[in-house]
Structure formats: structure tokens, C-alpha cells
Design a protein around this motif. Structure first.
Motif, short mmCIF file in Angstrom:
data_model
loop_
_atom_site.label_atom_id
_atom_site.label_comp_id
_atom_site.label_asym_id
_atom_site.label_seq_id
_atom_site.Cartn_x
_atom_site.Cartn_y
_atom_site.Cartn_z
N VAL A 61 0.84 -1.20 0.00
CA VAL A 61 0.00 0.00 0.00
C VAL A 61 0.87 1.25 0.00
CG1 VAL A 61 -1.93 1.17 1.12
CG2 VAL A 61 -1.70 -1.31 1.33
N LEU A 62 1.94 1.22 0.77
CA LEU A 62 2.85 2.36 0.84
C LEU A 62 3.48 2.61 -0.53
CD1 LEU A 62 4.06 4.42 2.83
CD2 LEU A 62 5.88 2.78 3.30
N ALA A 63 3.84 1.54 -1.22
CA ALA A 63 4.47 1.68 -2.54
C ALA A 63 3.53 2.32 -3.56
CB ALA A 63 4.94 0.32 -3.04
N ARG A 64 2.22 2.13 -3.37
CA ARG A 64 1.24 2.71 -4.29
C ARG A 64 0.82 4.13 -3.89
NH1 ARG A 64 -1.16 -2.45 -3.52
NH2 ARG A 64 -2.80 -1.51 -2.23
N SER A 65 1.25 4.56 -2.72
CA SER A 65 0.86 5.88 -2.22
C SER A 65 1.60 6.98 -2.97
CB SER A 65 1.14 5.99 -0.72
OG SER A 65 0.43 5.01 0.01
N GLY A 66 0.94 8.11 -3.14
CA GLY A 66 1.58 9.25 -3.78
C GLY A 66 2.48 10.00 -2.82
N TYR A 67 3.26 10.89 -3.36
CA TYR A 67 4.14 11.71 -2.53
C TYR A 67 3.33 12.78 -1.80
CZ TYR A 67 8.25 9.67 -4.82
OH TYR A 67 9.21 8.81 -5.27
N SER A 68 3.89 13.25 -0.70
CA SER A 68 3.25 14.33 0.05
C SER A 68 3.22 15.60 -0.78
CB SER A 68 4.01 14.58 1.36
OG SER A 68 4.02 13.41 2.16
N GLU A 69 2.21 16.43 -0.54
CA GLU A 69 2.05 17.66 -1.31
C GLU A 69 2.79 18.83 -0.68
OE1 GLU A 69 -2.07 18.41 -1.93
OE2 GLU A 69 -2.38 16.62 -3.16
N SER A 70 3.04 18.78 0.62
CA SER A 70 3.69 19.90 1.28
C SER A 70 5.19 19.65 1.41
CB SER A 70 3.10 20.13 2.68
OG SER A 70 3.54 19.14 3.58
N GLY A 71 5.94 20.74 1.38
CA GLY A 71 7.38 20.61 1.56
C GLY A 71 7.74 20.10 2.93
N ASP B 284 6.14 17.88 4.74
CA ASP B 284 5.98 16.42 4.79
C ASP B 284 6.87 15.71 3.78
OD1 ASP B 284 4.06 16.33 6.84
OD2 ASP B 284 2.47 16.83 5.44
N GLY B 285 7.43 16.44 2.80
CA GLY B 285 8.39 15.85 1.88
C GLY B 285 7.84 15.54 0.51
N HIS B 286 8.34 16.24 -0.52
CA HIS B 286 7.87 16.01 -1.89
C HIS B 286 8.34 14.68 -2.47
CE1 HIS B 286 6.00 19.87 -2.21
NE2 HIS B 286 7.13 20.53 -2.01
N LYS B 287 9.31 14.05 -1.81
CA LYS B 287 9.76 12.70 -2.22
C LYS B 287 9.56 11.72 -1.08
CE LYS B 287 12.02 11.79 -5.53
NZ LYS B 287 11.64 11.16 -6.82
N THR B 288 8.49 11.94 -0.32
CA THR B 288 8.18 11.11 0.85
C THR B 288 6.76 10.58 0.74
OG1 THR B 288 9.69 12.36 2.27
CG2 THR B 288 8.00 11.07 3.37
N ARG B 289 6.60 9.29 0.98
CA ARG B 289 5.29 8.65 0.98
C ARG B 289 4.85 8.44 2.43
NH1 ARG B 289 5.11 6.43 -4.35
NH2 ARG B 289 7.22 6.19 -5.21
N GLN C 181 7.97 6.55 4.06
CA GLN C 181 9.06 6.12 3.17
C GLN C 181 9.71 7.35 2.54
OE1 GLN C 181 8.59 3.68 -0.69
NE2 GLN C 181 9.19 2.21 0.88
N ILE C 182 10.98 7.54 2.87
CA ILE C 182 11.76 8.64 2.30
C ILE C 182 12.52 8.11 1.09
CG2 ILE C 182 13.66 10.26 2.72
CD1 ILE C 182 12.83 10.41 5.62
N ASP C 183 12.16 8.58 -0.09
CA ASP C 183 12.77 8.10 -1.32
C ASP C 183 14.04 8.87 -1.66
OD1 ASP C 183 10.95 6.10 -1.70
OD2 ASP C 183 9.85 7.09 -3.33
N PRO C 184 14.87 8.32 -2.53
CA PRO C 184 16.09 9.03 -2.96
C PRO C 184 15.76 10.42 -3.49
CG PRO C 184 16.15 6.75 -3.69
CD PRO C 184 14.79 6.96 -3.13
#
Length: 298
Positions: free
Chosen positions: A47-57, A59-64, A121-124
Motif C-alpha cells: 500500500v505504501l508503494a502505491r501511495s503518492g508523494y506528500s504535497e507539502s514541503g 511532509d516531503g515532496h519525495k516522501t510517501r 518512506q523517504i525516497d532518494p
């Protein structure tokens, strides 16, 4: 630069509580059993892998991020009930408070409750999160009594390079005029299955992920029962799921009454709603304060 204290899951509760009160944070290695960790990955990973990235800076633009975890996995239960977490939170936050009811001096002890749950999940490519205090949600002033104890489980290995949580040990003792600086932080590097525990007044934030692989974690917080929950657990966890959970966890989710009289339903302990019909509940004498009848002092 101070390092974070590290202990094993068989550490003495007194040692963990002492470190938390002094330094504000501690790493416990081997906190989660391997079957618990596997179960969390099975339930939350896809489920986490299918989640979109956060919209706010923030919470992280490359963070699920994925919430409502008690609805999504029963494997969260052994995390919140692990004694080094739950009992530390109780020891630190459940301090008796006295008050006067008429001419009677009574003493009450607040409950604690599950406030927020998230898999993260913090992505590269994700940069550092702004440093913050989680208890600022309740507009707390510092220094002061602790109103939150938080857990961050490493579902994958945490390193300084892949976004390990950055912590400023001892910052819960600071006042509200001193700003945090990244140069004062320590990365909570730890193997999978370990946890970082910290107090709500400690400055912290997610680190930058400069590697090629994600960093995955699970966080949940315990707050004083007289504060509003960060995540609305009554909406996040359906009643049918709550009924399958142990009573201790039901009460931690909010089906409880915090002395002297917060959270009641029809002037009763709301947990009775999970055990009895409304007609049966109506036959129970009300006891709003939940302390019995205080003595009358004339």
C-alpha cells in the motif's frame, strides 16, 4: 556532539526512562520481533508503494506517508504494547495531579492515548525535513511536563546517508526562544527492527536521502489523554476492527475516560459501548468523574 544512547530490548525500564528524561531520546535495538517486522511489510509495504508523494514541503515532496495503521495491520499492536515503550510513556506522562472539588482535595492521574500513526518512506532525492517539536501541535510551552512520547520503528536500515531521523538530544530542556540548528543534530542510525523513542519536546526531523534506495519507517505517538488526538482514531479504525483488538489497545485508541471527566458517553466509560448494548448501558448508574464519591469536608 552527544551521541544517542543505545540499549537492547531487554534493557531495564528504569534505565530507559532515565535516559529519556535526561536526553529526550534513546535507540532500542531488537525492539520488534522478526515476524512482526515481516507482518508489517506484508500489510503496509504494497500500500505504501502505491501511495503518492506528500504535497507539502514540510511532509516531503519525495516522501510517501500512510496513516490509519491500526486499521491496516494487527502487527502494530505489539509495538504499542511493548513494555519499554508503553511503560516508559506511562511512567513519564501519567503523573498525579491534585485539584479541589468543593472542600475535598482529590488527586487524579491522566490516561494516555494513541495520537498519530504513520508509515513513512523517504525516497532518494528527498532533502532534510525542517526541525520541529511534535508537541507544538498542542501549543505546549517549554520547558515543561512531557505530553507526548513517540516511537519511530526502522522497517529498513537507517543510515546517515539514507534519511535517518535527525535528533537534538536534550533539546526538550530548551525554552521556546532558542531555534534548532542542523549542526546540533545526531542521526538515529540503526538496523531494521530497532526503534528511536523520543519525547514530544525534542527537536527532530527526517534526514536527507542521498542514496539510491528508500528508507522506510513506522511512527506512532502516545499523548496525554486530556489532549486531542493528532489522528482521529475513531474515524481511522472501524468499530469492527476495534472489537478485535485487546482491551488495552482499545482504551489507548480512545475508548476510555481520562480523569477527572473527559471522553465520557452518557456519563459512562465509553469502553462500555464495546461491551454492552445501549439499553444495558442505560441501566448503569452514571459516574462522571470516575473517582467514586469524594469525601465531604465540612
Amino acid at each position: 556532539m552527544p551521541e544517542l544512547t543505545r540499549v537492547r530490548a531487554d534493557a531495564a525500564l528504569d534505565d530507559v526512562v532515565g535516559t529519556l528524561e535526561e536526553a529526550g531520546a534513546i535507540i532500542i535495538e531488537g525492539f520488534a520481533e522478526q515476524h512482526t517486522l515481516r507482518g508489517l511489510w506484508d500489510d503496509l509495504g504494497p500500500v505504501l508503494a502505491r501511495s503518492g508523494y506528500s504535497e507539502s514541503g514540510y511532509d516531503g515532496h519525495k516522501t510517501r506517508r500512510l496513516s490509519s495503521l491500526f486499521r491496516r495491520s494487527r502487527h502494530v499492536v505489539p509495538l504499542v504494547t511493548q513494555p519499554l515503550y508503553l511503560e516508559s510513556a506511562r511512567r513519564i506522562m501519567q503523573k498525579p495531579v491534585h485539584m479541589w472539588v468543593g472542600r475535598a482535595r482529590i488527586e487524579v492521574t491522566p490516561t494516555i492515548q494513541i495520537s498519530a500513526t504513520q508509515a513513512i518512506q523517504i525516497d532518494p532525492g528527498q532533502g532534510k525535513q525542517p526541525l520541529h517539536r511534535d508537541d507544538s501541535l498542542h501549543l505546549r510551552r517549554h520547558p515543561g511536563p512531557t505530553s507526548r512520547v513517540q516511537l519511530m520503528l526502522a522497517m529498513s536500515e537507517f543510515t546517515a546517508e539514507n534519511g535517518a531521523t535527525l535528533v537534538i538530544p536534550g533539546s526538550h530542556h530548551w525554552d521556546d526562544e532558542r531555534p534548532p540548528r542542523y549542526s546540533e543534530t545526531v542521526p538515529a542510525a540503526m538496523p531494521a527492527g530497532s526503534v528511536l523513542l523520543w519525547l514530544g519536546g525534542v527537536y527532530h526531523g527526517g534526514g536527507a536521502n542521498t542514496t539510491g534506495t528508500p528508507r522506510t519507517s513506522l511512527t506512532l505517538s502516545l499523548d496525554l489523554g486530556n489532549l486531542r488526538q493528532e489522528e482521529n482514531q475513531f474515524l481511522a479504525v472501524p468499530r469492527e476492527t476495534v472489537l478485535e483488538l485487546p482491551e488495552e489497545v482499545r482504551r489507548l485508541l480512545g475508548y476510555d475516560r481520562c480523569p477527572p471527566g473527559l471522553g465520557w458517553y452518557e456519563m459512562q466509560d465509553p469502553h462500555l459501548l464495546l461491551e454492552r448494548s445501549e439499553s444495558e448501558l442505560a441501566a448503569v448508574p452514571p459516574n462522571l468523574i470516575g473517582l467514586g464519591s469524594p469525601p465531604i469536608v465540612s
